[in-house]
Motif scaffolding. Structure first.
Motif, mmCIF file in Angstrom:
data_model
loop_
_atom_site.group_PDB
_atom_site.id
_atom_site.type_symbol
_atom_site.label_atom_id
_atom_site.label_comp_id
_atom_site.label_asym_id
_atom_site.label_seq_id
_atom_site.Cartn_x
_atom_site.Cartn_y
_atom_site.Cartn_z
ATOM 1 N N ALA A 1 5.219 3.969 -14.538
ATOM 2 C CA ALA A 1 4.379 2.506 -13.578
ATOM 3 C C ALA A 1 5.268 1.270 -14.261
ATOM 4 C CB ALA A 1 2.742 2.173 -14.749
ATOM 5 N N THR A 2 5.755 1.288 -15.697
ATOM 6 C CA THR A 2 7.064 0.345 -15.932
ATOM 7 C C THR A 2 8.164 -0.003 -14.443
ATOM 8 O OG1 THR A 2 5.873 0.479 -17.989
ATOM 9 C CG2 THR A 2 7.963 -0.965 -17.837
ATOM 10 N N ALA A 3 8.487 1.332 -14.851
ATOM 11 C CA ALA A 3 9.376 1.249 -13.696
ATOM 12 C C ALA A 3 8.879 1.164 -12.054
ATOM 13 C CB ALA A 3 10.179 2.477 -13.760
ATOM 14 N N SER A 4 7.796 1.984 -12.300
ATOM 15 C CA SER A 4 7.085 0.779 -10.349
ATOM 16 C C SER A 4 7.203 -0.129 -10.317
ATOM 17 C CB SER A 4 6.050 2.095 -10.452
ATOM 18 O OG SER A 4 6.402 1.662 -9.346
ATOM 19 N N MET A 5 6.886 -0.957 -11.347
ATOM 20 C CA MET A 5 6.946 -2.646 -10.872
ATOM 21 C C MET A 5 7.419 -3.346 -11.156
ATOM 22 S SD MET A 5 2.966 -2.519 -10.574
ATOM 23 C CE MET A 5 3.256 -4.119 -10.147
ATOM 24 N N ALA A 6 8.396 -2.662 -12.078
ATOM 25 C CA ALA A 6 9.598 -3.320 -12.196
ATOM 26 C C ALA A 6 10.777 -3.001 -10.619
ATOM 27 C CB ALA A 6 10.612 -2.964 -13.281
ATOM 28 N N GLY A 7 10.803 -2.493 -10.166
ATOM 29 C CA GLY A 7 11.952 -2.187 -8.775
ATOM 30 C C GLY A 7 10.841 -2.944 -8.157
ATOM 31 N N LEU A 8 9.527 -2.516 -7.687
ATOM 32 C CA LEU A 8 8.459 -4.080 -6.650
ATOM 33 C C LEU A 8 9.322 -4.871 -7.185
ATOM 34 C CD1 LEU A 8 6.940 -4.109 -4.498
ATOM 35 C CD2 LEU A 8 4.805 -4.288 -6.171
ATOM 36 N N GLY A 9 8.980 -5.438 -9.090
ATOM 37 C CA GLY A 9 9.922 -7.227 -8.628
ATOM 38 C C GLY A 9 10.740 -7.257 -8.760
ATOM 39 N N LEU A 10 12.146 -6.290 -8.520
ATOM 40 C CA LEU A 10 13.620 -6.340 -8.744
ATOM 41 C C LEU A 10 14.052 -6.645 -7.163
ATOM 42 C CD1 LEU A 10 14.754 -4.740 -11.945
ATOM 43 C CD2 LEU A 10 14.334 -6.488 -10.964
ATOM 44 N N GLY A 11 13.158 -5.958 -5.979
ATOM 45 C CA GLY A 11 13.606 -6.009 -5.054
ATOM 46 C C GLY A 11 13.092 -6.585 -4.450
ATOM 47 N N ALA A 12 11.884 -7.485 -4.935
ATOM 48 C CA ALA A 12 11.257 -8.467 -4.101
ATOM 49 C C ALA A 12 12.450 -9.592 -4.249
ATOM 50 C CB ALA A 12 10.325 -8.972 -4.213
ATOM 51 N N LEU B 1 1.047 -1.094 -0.261
ATOM 52 C CA LEU B 1 -0.376 -0.241 0.369
ATOM 53 C C LEU B 1 0.534 1.599 -0.043
ATOM 54 C CD1 LEU B 1 -2.933 -1.408 2.398
ATOM 55 C CD2 LEU B 1 -2.856 -0.341 -0.168
ATOM 56 N N ALA B 2 1.540 1.389 0.753
ATOM 57 C CA ALA B 2 2.911 2.126 0.646
ATOM 58 C C ALA B 2 3.329 2.977 -0.816
ATOM 59 C CB ALA B 2 4.265 2.055 1.811
ATOM 60 N N HIS B 3 3.920 1.738 -0.978
ATOM 61 C CA HIS B 3 4.389 2.005 -2.908
ATOM 62 C C HIS B 3 3.343 2.342 -3.746
ATOM 63 C CE1 HIS B 3 7.027 1.559 -6.046
ATOM 64 N NE2 HIS B 3 6.108 0.324 -7.150
ATOM 65 N N MET B 4 2.130 1.682 -3.379
ATOM 66 C CA MET B 4 1.108 1.588 -4.578
ATOM 67 C C MET B 4 0.672 3.643 -4.097
ATOM 68 S SD MET B 4 -3.124 1.370 -4.541
ATOM 69 C CE MET B 4 -3.002 2.112 -3.262
ATOM 70 N N ALA B 5 1.007 4.090 -2.638
ATOM 71 C CA ALA B 5 0.467 5.899 -3.214
ATOM 72 C C ALA B 5 1.192 6.403 -3.401
ATOM 73 C CB ALA B 5 0.394 5.289 -1.474
ATOM 74 N N VAL B 6 2.824 6.109 -3.187
ATOM 75 C CA VAL B 6 3.627 6.742 -3.870
ATOM 76 C C VAL B 6 3.788 6.793 -5.752
ATOM 77 C CG1 VAL B 6 6.291 7.032 -4.506
ATOM 78 C CG2 VAL B 6 5.560 6.139 -2.537
ATOM 79 N N SER B 7 3.572 5.043 -5.903
ATOM 80 C CA SER B 7 3.365 5.183 -7.409
ATOM 81 C C SER B 7 2.285 5.654 -7.669
ATOM 82 C CB SER B 7 3.155 3.813 -8.076
ATOM 83 O OG SER B 7 4.176 2.596 -7.236
ATOM 84 N N ALA B 8 1.388 5.907 -7.724
ATOM 85 C CA ALA B 8 -0.118 6.918 -8.054
ATOM 86 C C ALA B 8 0.627 8.010 -8.033
ATOM 87 C CB ALA B 8 -1.644 6.759 -7.207
ATOM 88 N N ALA B 9 0.646 8.696 -7.149
ATOM 89 C CA ALA B 9 1.193 10.190 -7.374
ATOM 90 C C ALA B 9 2.223 10.516 -7.894
ATOM 91 C CB ALA B 9 1.335 10.692 -5.580
ATOM 92 N N LEU B 10 2.711 9.387 -8.428
ATOM 93 C CA LEU B 10 4.309 9.643 -8.788
ATOM 94 C C LEU B 10 3.296 9.974 -10.352
ATOM 95 C CD1 LEU B 10 7.012 7.995 -7.834
ATOM 96 C CD2 LEU B 10 6.745 10.401 -8.270
ATOM 97 N N MET B 11 2.523 8.881 -11.061
ATOM 98 C CA MET B 11 1.703 8.778 -12.254
ATOM 99 C C MET B 11 1.310 10.076 -12.463
ATOM 100 S SD MET B 11 1.103 4.779 -12.787
ATOM 101 C CE MET B 11 0.756 4.198 -11.309
ATOM 102 N N VAL B 12 0.532 10.782 -11.737
ATOM 103 C CA VAL B 12 -0.438 11.471 -11.843
ATOM 104 C C VAL B 12 0.627 12.503 -11.870
ATOM 105 C CG1 VAL B 12 -2.152 13.388 -10.575
ATOM 106 C CG2 VAL B 12 -2.450 10.713 -10.225
ATOM 107 N N LEU B 13 1.423 12.757 -10.987
ATOM 108 C CA LEU B 13 2.364 13.978 -11.584
ATOM 109 C C LEU B 13 2.759 14.436 -12.569
ATOM 110 C CD1 LEU B 13 3.857 16.610 -9.820
ATOM 111 C CD2 LEU B 13 5.725 15.210 -9.666
ATOM 112 N N SER B 14 3.595 12.885 -13.568
ATOM 113 C CA SER B 14 4.151 12.507 -14.686
ATOM 114 C C SER B 14 2.447 12.330 -15.692
ATOM 115 C CB SER B 14 4.394 11.081 -14.838
ATOM 116 O OG SER B 14 3.751 10.519 -14.868
#
Length: 108
Positions: A67-78, A38-51
């Motif tokens: 959005a792609t960088a956000s999801m790729a970072g989440l997957g790579l981080g895990a 949820l924390a990542h979703m909030a940050v990503s949503a704000a960044l997508m609106v800003l972009s």
């Protein structure tokens, strides 16, 4: 790509890496998986609106890069391996073995 959209993309990637690591740690320890997601979703949503607001291209599709960088970072981080800090081992005291005499039947 403008500099503000590039910064949004990099922030989304770094946020994804951090949230992915937190997600993995929570999974291993049996913790709550929703907190890092949820924390990542909030940050990503704000960044997508800003972009979307900062995009100056004709197609207005740079939010997909964020959005792609956000999801790729989440997957790579895990999936990135966890490096543990080296732990200094305590010195081990080994007592010398006492040489017991062999019984007469085994002595050759």
């Amino acid at each position: 790509m403008t500099v503000p959209v590039l910064l949004c993309t990099l922030i989304a990637l770094i946020s994804g890496l951090h949230a992915g690591r937190s997600f993995f740690t929570a999974h291993v320890r049996g913790g709550n998986l929703m907190i890092p997601a949820l924390a990542h979703m909030a940050v990503s949503a704000a960044l997508m609106v800003l972009s979307v607001l900062l995009d100056t291209t004709a197609s207005n599709m740079m939010w997909m890069v964020v959005a792609t960088a956000s999801m790729a970072g989440l997957g790579l981080g895990a999936l990135m391996p966890v490096r543990h800090a080296p732990v200094a081992a305590a010195p081990v005291q080994v007592e010398p073995e006492l040489a017991a005499p062999l019984p007469a039947a085994h002595a050759a």
